[in-house]
Design an enzyme around this catalytic site. Structure first.
Site: not given
Length: 380
Positions: A35, A56, A61-62, A139, A157, A209
DNA sequence: GAACCGTGGTG
DNA sequence: TCACCAAGGTT
């Protein structure tokens, strides 16, 4: 067609969400290896499409924590998409071993070759074009387009689904509610800083969240959030219940060469479970009742001795493999290769197979209960 | 849509 | 121990 349980978008707190969320993100964004910080981004440093794409795909899922070390090894070994394309697929699978969902690694390699051969080594810049590449779905195409190329597309996602179902108190269960969620996200996404908005939604979902025990008191969106207002945040998202996974059974056969302790490995079929990965020979994994087990099920005759069983949970079934071991002075009459201890760290062995090898090579005096595979060791 | 495809962390 | 979950994609 609007379902009764859906709220019209006009009731959404649309205009006031992006502002406070980006304000929060500028102060609380996670620092991640792939990032570019909001400050550097504002100063004109764009993220590298290659690093965004790689991260990405790894993050599908990781968890972030798991991905970090794999990402570091990958970019160190293959600094560009062209380097990935030039590498043999077995090397890619070997570096991916332990990360799971191995079709991702095969698609990653195929995607790198397409980008290198058909796009002159540059990723296409729109979600629609990215979507056509192997391993890049709804996604991931949106995420790359928004983060790397500033396209204002809806990025949805699991984090975003959770945030949005709470914001709007969406009672309809997933996955049916996805269309409604996407429409809400599209309406919320700003034309300015769409990539930061997407990352902010995901950071919010990951750090505030959260699935259990959401920290609504710290949330920049709490005054806009229907679920929080009702004190019901943890009740969302509603999900359709899933059936318990069935059980399967099989056997694995570990042939050891006494001279150097090497083990006979072979490559699994490219399609299906653990496709393209390495393994000691195993039987088919059948339903528990009729699973082929016992030394009779071995692919060739040898002095097979039972070493105990390993269990492993997959997404849609649980597997119990009986582990057999034999010492062999000659090469087995099936396709494969010898892999000694020095070479083993670089083999494309999935976690299940590392558990099998650990069981087969364990000191007989050791208890046979420990189901954990040893942490992956690497040559060099 | 639904089934298939891994693994490690967490409560 | 177990159920759930994580920056999903393909068939």
């Amino acid at each position: 067609m609007l379902q009764p349980e859906q709220q019209p978008l006009s009731a959404a707190p649309v205009p006031s969400v992006a502002g406070p969320l980006l304000f929060w993100y500028d102060r609380h964004a996670r620092a991640l290896p792939w990032r570019v910080s909001p400050e550097s981004r504002t100063a004109g440093t764009p993220p590298e499409p290659y690093r965004i794409w790689l991260s990405e795909v790894m993050l599908q899922q990781t968890t972030v924590a798991t991905v970090k070390s794999y990402f570091a090894r990958f970019v160190d070994r293959w600094p560009t998409v062209g380097a990935v394309a030039a590498a043999p697929e077995t090397d890619i699978l070997g570096e991916w071993a332990g990360l799971g969902y191995y079709a991702r690694a095969r698609n990653l390699h195929a995607c790198a070759k397409t980008v290198t051969d058909d796009f002159d080594g540059c990723f296409p810049r729109t979600a629609a074009e990215l979507r056509a590449l192997p391993g890049i779905g709804e996604y991931t195409s949106a995420a790359i387009a928004a983060i790397a190329f500033d396209e204002p597309v809806a990025v949805v996602d699991g984090n975003v689904e959770r945030v949005v179902t709470r914001l709007f108190a969406i009672e309809a269960p997933l996955p049916g509610a996805r269309k409604t969620i996407r429409a809400h996200v599209a309406a919320l996404t700003p034309d300015s800083r769409p990539g930061d908005f997407a990352q902010a939604m995901m950071d919010l979902g990951a750090t505030v969240c959260t699935p259990t025990g959401p920290a609504c008191i710290l949330c920049p969106l709490r005054v806009h959030c229907r679920a929080a207002t009702q004190g019901r945040a943890a009740q969302f998202p509603v999900k359709k219940p899933k059936a318990a996974p069935p059980e399967r059974k099989g056997a694995a056969f570990v042939a050891v060469r006494p001279a150097d302790g090497a083990i006979w490995l072979r490559r699994r079929a490219r399609s299906g479970m653990l496709g393209g990965m390495s393994e000691p020979p195993t039987t088919e994994w059948s339903a528990r009742a009729d699973g082929a087990t016992g030394a009779e099920a071995a692919p060739f005759a040898a002095n097979w001795r039972y070493q105990g069983a390993v269990t492993h949970g997959f997404t849609h079934f649980r597997l119990e493999l009986e582990v057999y071991r034999a010492e062999l002075t000659q090469e087995p009459p099936i396709a494969g290769w010898w892999s000694n201890e020095a070479a083993r760290g670089g083999e494309a062995l999935p976690t299940l197979m590392r558990k099998v090898l650990d069981r087969a090579l364990a000191d007989p005096a050791e208890p046979r209960q420990s189901p954990k595979a040893q942490p992956r060791k690497r040559a060099g």
